[in-house]
Scaffold this motif. Structure first.
Motif, PDB file in Angstrom:
ATOM      1  N   GLU A  42       0.825  -1.205   0.000  1.00  7.21           N
ATOM      2  CA  GLU A  42       0.000   0.000   0.000  1.00  7.21           C
ATOM      3  C   GLU A  42       0.861   1.257   0.000  1.00  7.21           C
ATOM      4  N   ASP A  43       1.937   1.264   0.756  1.00  7.68           N
ATOM      5  CA  ASP A  43       2.817   2.437   0.786  1.00  7.68           C
ATOM      6  C   ASP A  43       3.368   2.747  -0.603  1.00  7.68           C
ATOM      7  N   ALA A  44       3.779   1.703  -1.310  1.00  6.94           N
ATOM      8  CA  ALA A  44       4.331   1.909  -2.657  1.00  6.94           C
ATOM      9  C   ALA A  44       3.265   2.439  -3.610  1.00  6.94           C
ATOM     10  N   ALA A  45       2.035   1.954  -3.472  1.00  2.97           N
ATOM     11  CA  ALA A  45       0.951   2.423  -4.332  1.00  2.97           C
ATOM     12  C   ALA A  45       0.615   3.882  -4.030  1.00  2.97           C
ATOM     13  N   ARG A  46       0.535   4.236  -2.764  1.00  5.00           N
ATOM     14  CA  ARG A  46       0.183   5.605  -2.382  1.00  5.00           C
ATOM     15  C   ARG A  46       1.292   6.599  -2.712  1.00  5.00           C
ATOM     16  N   ALA A  47       2.519   6.089  -2.891  1.00  2.00           N
ATOM     17  CA  ALA A  47       3.644   6.966  -3.216  1.00  2.00           C
ATOM     18  C   ALA A  47       3.647   7.401  -4.669  1.00  2.00           C
ATOM     19  N   VAL A  48       2.840   6.743  -5.513  1.00  2.00           N
ATOM     20  CA  VAL A  48       2.777   7.117  -6.927  1.00  2.00           C
ATOM     21  C   VAL A  48       2.072   8.462  -7.057  1.00  2.00           C
ATOM     22  N   GLU A  49       2.697   9.390  -7.738  1.00  8.08           N
ATOM     23  CA  GLU A  49       2.122  10.724  -7.894  1.00  8.08           C
ATOM     24  C   GLU A  49       0.777  10.644  -8.616  1.00  8.08           C
ATOM     25  N   GLY A  50      -0.229  11.280  -8.019  1.00  6.72           N
ATOM     26  CA  GLY A  50      -1.573  11.254  -8.575  1.00  6.72           C
ATOM     27  C   GLY A  50      -2.519  10.365  -7.813  1.00  6.72           C
ATOM     28  N   VAL A  51      -2.007   9.446  -6.990  1.00  6.60           N
ATOM     29  CA  VAL A  51      -2.855   8.600  -6.146  1.00  6.60           C
ATOM     30  C   VAL A  51      -3.354   9.435  -4.975  1.00  6.60           C
ATOM     31  N   THR A  52      -4.648   9.433  -4.751  1.00  5.66           N
ATOM     32  CA  THR A  52      -5.250  10.285  -3.730  1.00  5.66           C
ATOM     33  C   THR A  52      -5.904   9.525  -2.582  1.00  5.66           C
ATOM     34  N   ASN A  53      -6.164   8.252  -2.754  1.00  2.00           N
ATOM     35  CA  ASN A  53      -6.820   7.485  -1.700  1.00  2.00           C
ATOM     36  C   ASN A  53      -6.499   6.018  -1.902  1.00  2.00           C
ATOM     37  N   SER A  54      -6.874   5.209  -0.938  1.00  2.00           N
ATOM     38  CA  SER A  54      -6.556   3.788  -0.994  1.00  2.00           C
ATOM     39  C   SER A  54      -7.732   2.949  -0.554  1.00  2.00           C
ATOM     40  N   GLU A  55      -7.929   1.852  -1.260  1.00  2.00           N
ATOM     41  CA  GLU A  55      -8.876   0.835  -0.813  1.00  2.00           C
ATOM     42  C   GLU A  55      -8.174  -0.228   0.005  1.00  2.00           C
ATOM     43  N   GLY A  56      -6.838  -0.151   0.084  1.00  2.00           N
ATOM     44  CA  GLY A  56      -6.105  -1.020   0.978  1.00  2.00           C
ATOM     45  C   GLY A  56      -5.084  -1.905   0.302  1.00  2.00           C
ATOM     46  N   GLY A  57      -4.230  -2.453   1.138  1.00  2.00           N
ATOM     47  CA  GLY A  57      -3.287  -3.474   0.716  1.00  2.00           C
ATOM     48  C   GLY A  57      -3.579  -4.755   1.473  1.00  2.00           C
ATOM     49  N   GLY A  58      -3.275  -5.873   0.867  1.00  2.00           N
ATOM     50  CA  GLY A  58      -3.568  -7.144   1.515  1.00  2.00           C
ATOM     51  C   GLY A  58      -2.495  -8.169   1.264  1.00  2.00           C
ATOM     52  N   ALA A  59      -2.402  -9.133   2.167  1.00  2.00           N
ATOM     53  CA  ALA A  59      -1.477 -10.261   2.000  1.00  2.00           C
ATOM     54  C   ALA A  59      -2.116 -11.481   2.641  1.00  2.00           C
ATOM     55  N   ALA A  60      -1.849 -12.628   2.071  1.00  2.00           N
ATOM     56  CA  ALA A  60      -2.464 -13.858   2.562  1.00  2.00           C
ATOM     57  C   ALA A  60      -1.520 -15.036   2.384  1.00  2.00           C
ATOM     58  N   ALA A  61      -1.689 -16.015   3.238  1.00  2.00           N
ATOM     59  CA  ALA A  61      -0.944 -17.268   3.138  1.00  2.00           C
ATOM     60  C   ALA A  61      -1.894 -18.411   3.448  1.00  2.00           C
TER      61      ALA A  61
END
Length: 448
Positions: free
Chosen positions: A136-155
């Motif tokens: 999520e941090d990497a996605a939000r760091a992209v210029e132009g991204v204004t909000n997030s629906e979240g990051g997830g991980a699973a095993a």
């Protein structure tokens, strides 16, 4: 979590109980799984989930009558009641002369292939949270991204076993790891959403969370300020993540059930040229650590790599034992078995072989076309092959991918679409069904 051999013993035991209770034949499936999922949003932990389960399914035959039952209560008393109920139900069921276990002489014997489907490395909830956060941090760091629906991980880890009353018993274990991110770019009514994810059997084969997150952010930003697509007939280029759906329509049309019911647009196409010459589509259940690899099918038959389409020609139906009997053919090793009901049909690692040209060459002569990255709705008629779906993507002008477009529909007929299809050379194995970038000329676009 039970070991594969313990799971196999569970399935074999219930089959033995069924035949002792009066069933003429029986098969059973045992499945156990455990998974952990962690999600974050805007830098904060949002959810942690853990699920575990063990389920058993039993199918019994009394003459040509059959019944299927399933349970998650594995106590001895529940097993006795399950067997009695299944045999009683089968005695009252309608006759079906095509149903039955797989041919005994076709069963897999000996050691199944080693496919390396289970990772020995565990993943803690803390590690999953860190991976989700990094994505999520990497996605939000992209210029132009204004909000997030979240990051997830699973095993996850699972064990699957099958046993039959006529001589088959087999089992195997799998693991799975995944990371995803979904973000929003823009503001107000101009907002655009997109995502990225990756799944793998082995943790070491998973893309880095940063790469997944960055891709999600870049995809969302690229969709900002979409225009309207021009209506007309033009080439459509399918991104691999949506082009794989075209193989899903193919596999659904060549299953034994679709052929025996005569509800397929490919009904009379076996042995004929369905795709353009040069197009080959293969199904490979033996792919090491493949997401849909398996050592045997849902009836205990051996599986092997097969060309479904070879140089444009349709070479095979996908048959379980029941549909094979009805068609007077041999089963193809594509039976798939869930906990409840009779076997169905499924491919394993289905893919289209890459073509010979890069994506840039594939589109360089397109003066006016569309590169599709999203498909919406289910407007596909499996009987006629008529195809109509909402879409979004990017305009192609003068051989270049340019501005985003949205709110349009693409239409055609799958028979004509397959014949007009050209694959690029960029095949990458990332999902259970994989294709390179695909170009189909002559599709109809209805702009918004």
């Amino acid at each position: 979590m039970l070991t594969p051999s313990q799971a196999q013993d569970r399935a074999h035991d219930i089959v033995r109980r069924a035949t002792a209770a009066g069933a003429d034949a029986a098969d059973a499936v045992f499945a156990a799984s455990a998974s952990t999922e962690v999600s974050v949003r805007l830098g904060k932990l949002e959810d942690v989930g853990r699920s575990e389960g063990e389920d058993l399914g039993l199918r019994v035959f009394v003459g040509s009558r059959s019944a299927s039952v399933s349970t998650s209560d594995l106590s001895p008393a529940a097993m006795d009641a399950l067997v009695e109920r299944a045999v009683a139900m089968a005695r009252e069921a309608p006759e079906d002369r095509w149903a039955g276990l797989a041919p005994q002489d076709r069963l897999l014997h000996g050691t199944p292939p080693a496919l390396d489907l289970a990772d020995r490395h565990a993943c803690t909830p803390e590690q999953l949270r860190t991976a989700a956060q990094r994505a999520e941090d990497a996605a939000r760091a992209v210029e132009g991204v204004t909000n997030s629906e979240g990051g997830g991980a699973a095993a996850s880890e699972s064990v699957w076993a099958l046993a039959t009353s006529h001589g088959f018993a087999g089992s195997y274990a799998t693991t799975g790891f995944s990371v995803s991110a979904s973000v929003i770019a823009g503001e107000g009514s101009a907002m655009q959403r997109d995502y990225a994810f990756h799944s793998a059997r082995h943790l070491a084969h998973l893309d880095t969370p940063e790469a997944i997150g960055q891709l999600a952010g870049e995809r969302a930003v690229a969709r900002l300020d979409p225009g309207n697509a021009r209506s007309g007939t033009m080439p459509i280029v399918f991104d691999p993540r949506v082009g794989a759906s075209l193989l899903g329509h193919l596999s659904g049309a060549i299953t034994g059930g679709a052929i025996t019911r005569r509800t397929s647009f490919l009904l009379d196409s076996l042995g004929t040229e369905v795709f353009a010459p040069g197009v080959t589509i293969r199904d490979d259940p033996h792919r090491p650590h493949g997401l849909r690899s398996r050592p045997f099918d849902g009836e205990g038959l051996p599986v092997s790599p097969v060309a479904i389409i070879e140089n444009g020609m349709l070479e095979s139906w996908l048959l379980d034992s029941a549909s094979a009997r009805q068609l007077g053919l041999e089963p193809t090793g594509h039976a798939a078995r869930g906990i409840g009901g009779a076997p169905g049909v499924s491919t394993s690692n289905l893919y289209m072989e890459p073509g010979k040209v890069p994506v840039a060459t594939l589109i360089e002569d397109i003066e006016d076309g569309i590169y599709v990255t999203e498909l919406i709705g289910q407007g596909v008629n499996p009987v006629t092959g008529d195809y109509s779906r909402g879409a979004a993507g990017f305009a192609i002008r003068g051989g270049e991918i340019v501005a985003p477009v949205a709110g349009f529909t693409i239409a055609g007929n799958l028979l004509a679409m397959y014949r007009a299809l050209t694959p690029a050379n960029d095949l990458v194995f990332r999902q259970g069904v994989n294709v390179p970038t695909l170009r189909i000329d002559g599709m109809t676009v209805a702009g918004g």
